[in-house]
Design a protein around this motif. Structure first.
Motif, short mmCIF file in Angstrom:
data_model
loop_
_atom_site.label_atom_id
_atom_site.label_comp_id
_atom_site.label_asym_id
_atom_site.label_seq_id
_atom_site.Cartn_x
_atom_site.Cartn_y
_atom_site.Cartn_z
N PRO A 26 0.58 -0.87 -0.33
CA PRO A 26 -0.13 -0.31 -0.10
C PRO A 26 0.71 1.40 -0.17
N GLY A 27 2.43 1.25 -0.58
CA GLY A 27 3.19 2.48 0.33
C GLY A 27 3.47 2.92 -1.46
N PHE A 28 3.88 4.34 -1.30
CA PHE A 28 2.96 5.56 -2.44
C PHE A 28 4.14 6.77 -2.46
N GLY A 29 4.61 7.14 -2.81
CA GLY A 29 5.56 8.47 -2.86
C GLY A 29 6.17 9.05 -4.09
N SER A 30 5.96 10.32 -4.24
CA SER A 30 7.01 10.84 -5.93
C SER A 30 7.66 12.75 -4.86
N ARG A 31 8.32 12.76 -6.40
CA ARG A 31 8.98 13.68 -5.66
C ARG A 31 9.39 14.09 -7.34
N LYS A 32 9.68 15.81 -7.87
CA LYS A 32 9.41 16.67 -8.23
C LYS A 32 10.78 17.43 -8.84
#
Length: 376
Positions: free
Chosen positions: A130-136
């Motif tokens: 269920p993990g989620f991550g983002s970066r711009k």
């Protein structure tokens, strides 16, 4: 749709419960990078997984659209233990994962051969349910200045205003230009005015001391380049001498043109004269005059002589009194026209046949003649 719903549900559960143990993006580098065209850049995206992150690992890199009405463009994808690198045609062959196995926590990518069109915001999204991550990360690709061209604009004479130009045709703005003198005292003229944006340097009231070598440098945040100019300040030209020389040159040209025209006209006239002479009828001797009067004169003389032969001695005495019959006509009389020749007086001498026989004459038939002496 089911996968997306379950994924979003898992993310919401993690956020609501405040779970501290889950997928986490650990990269702490700058989120704004400026690079020069042609270079390569690494977009860092490190992550860690939690024990409950048991779903399949998906890594997506996309180029965020600047307009909210447009969709983001997929750049590269890792899914099902396989990398897919041909999503974005503009970066085809120039984008790769930094690690051969992104499952180890390195979702970073490398962009090579950067172009100005590669400028944009790149987003890294890592999902392992269920993990989620983002970066711009904002990437700005800048073009370094091309080699500038240095030149002097206008006359470089003593007492004149000299303008030095420095222009770089390529490079991401803002560009900044600087001038410096590299010869002699290495100090710019006191009257020099610099334009760091336009790249010009205006030198007022130039003198011989301003001659020398100058260097211009064009730079921006990603690079720089330079050019060198040799400036020679010359004395002003002798205007009076130039004008006199120009006048003399013009006069010489006019004289040469006049001579050429004269020669052409003379040759043309000579040719025309020779052509006319070749067709002219020359008379070396005057044409002979008419001999009609001469023939008539001879006829008259013959008639007179015939008349004398037929006369008797008694008539000869009377005939001898007439002096016009004592001489033979001259050539002038022969050539005189009939209208001017004197006509002899009519002689009415009739000699009979018997008298002519006694005088020893022979009867001769004389053809009749008209007044002109022509035989009828």
């Amino acid at each position: 749709m089911d996968f997306t719903t379950s994924y979003l549900g898992g993310v919401l559960i993690c956020l609501i419960t405040g779970t501290a143990h889950g997928l986490d993006i650990t990269s702490q580098g700058s989120t704004s990078i400026e690079m020069a065209s042609g270079q390569s850049v690494k977009l860092d995206c490190q992550f860690t997984l939690a024990s409950q992150d048991s779903g399949p690992l998906d890594i997506e890199w996309s180029l965020v659209a600047s307009d909210n009405q447009k969709d983001d463009k997929m750049v590269i994808l890792y899914s099902g233990d396989r990398a897919y690198e041909d999503y974005y045609p503009a970066l085809k062959g120039r984008v790769h994962f930094n690690s051969p196995d992104p499952k180890n926590g390195d979702a970073s990518i490398n962009l090579t051969g950067l172009k100005a069109s590669d400028t944009g915001t790149y987003q890294c999204r890592v999902k392992k349910a269920p993990g989620f991550g983002s970066r711009k990360i904002l990437v700005t690709v800048m073009v370094k200045p091309s080699k500038p061209r240095c030149y002097a604009e206008g006359p470089t004479q003593v007492g004149k205003d000299v303008v030095l130009k420095c222009v770089s045709t390529e490079g991401t703005i803002p560009l900044q230009y600087t001038w410096e003198k590299t010869s002699d005292s290495k100090l710019l003229p006191a009257s020099a005015l610099l334009d760091p944006v336009g790249g010009s340097m205006n030198i007022r009231n130039a003198s011989n001391s301003y001659s020398g070598t100058y260097r211009c440098t064009a730079k921006n945040r990603v690079g720089m380049d330079e050019c060198v100019l040799q400036l020679d300040i010359t004395p002003p030209p002798n205007t009076a001498g130039i004008i006199a020389g120009a006048i003399i040159a013009v006069l010489l040209v006019l004289i040469i043109i006049a001579i050429i025209l004269f020669c052409c006209c003379r040759a043309r006239y000579k040719k025309k004269y020779e052509k006319e002479i070749s067709y002219e009828i020359r008379e070396d001797v005057p044409p002979p005059k008419s001999r009609v009067s001469t023939a008539r004169s001879f006829t008259s003389v013959g008639s007179q002589r015939s008349s004398l032969g037929s006369m008797s001695p008694s008539n000869l005495h009377e005939y001898a009194l007439k002096p016009q019959y004592d001489k033979i006509p001259s050539v002038e009389d022969y050539e005189r026209p009939p209208s001017h020749a004197p006509l002899p007086p009519p002689v009415n001498v009739k000699v009979g046949g018997p008298n002519l026989s006694r005088m020893g004459g022979i009867a001769v038939m004389i053809p009749a003649q008209n007044r002109d002496g022509s035989i009828v």
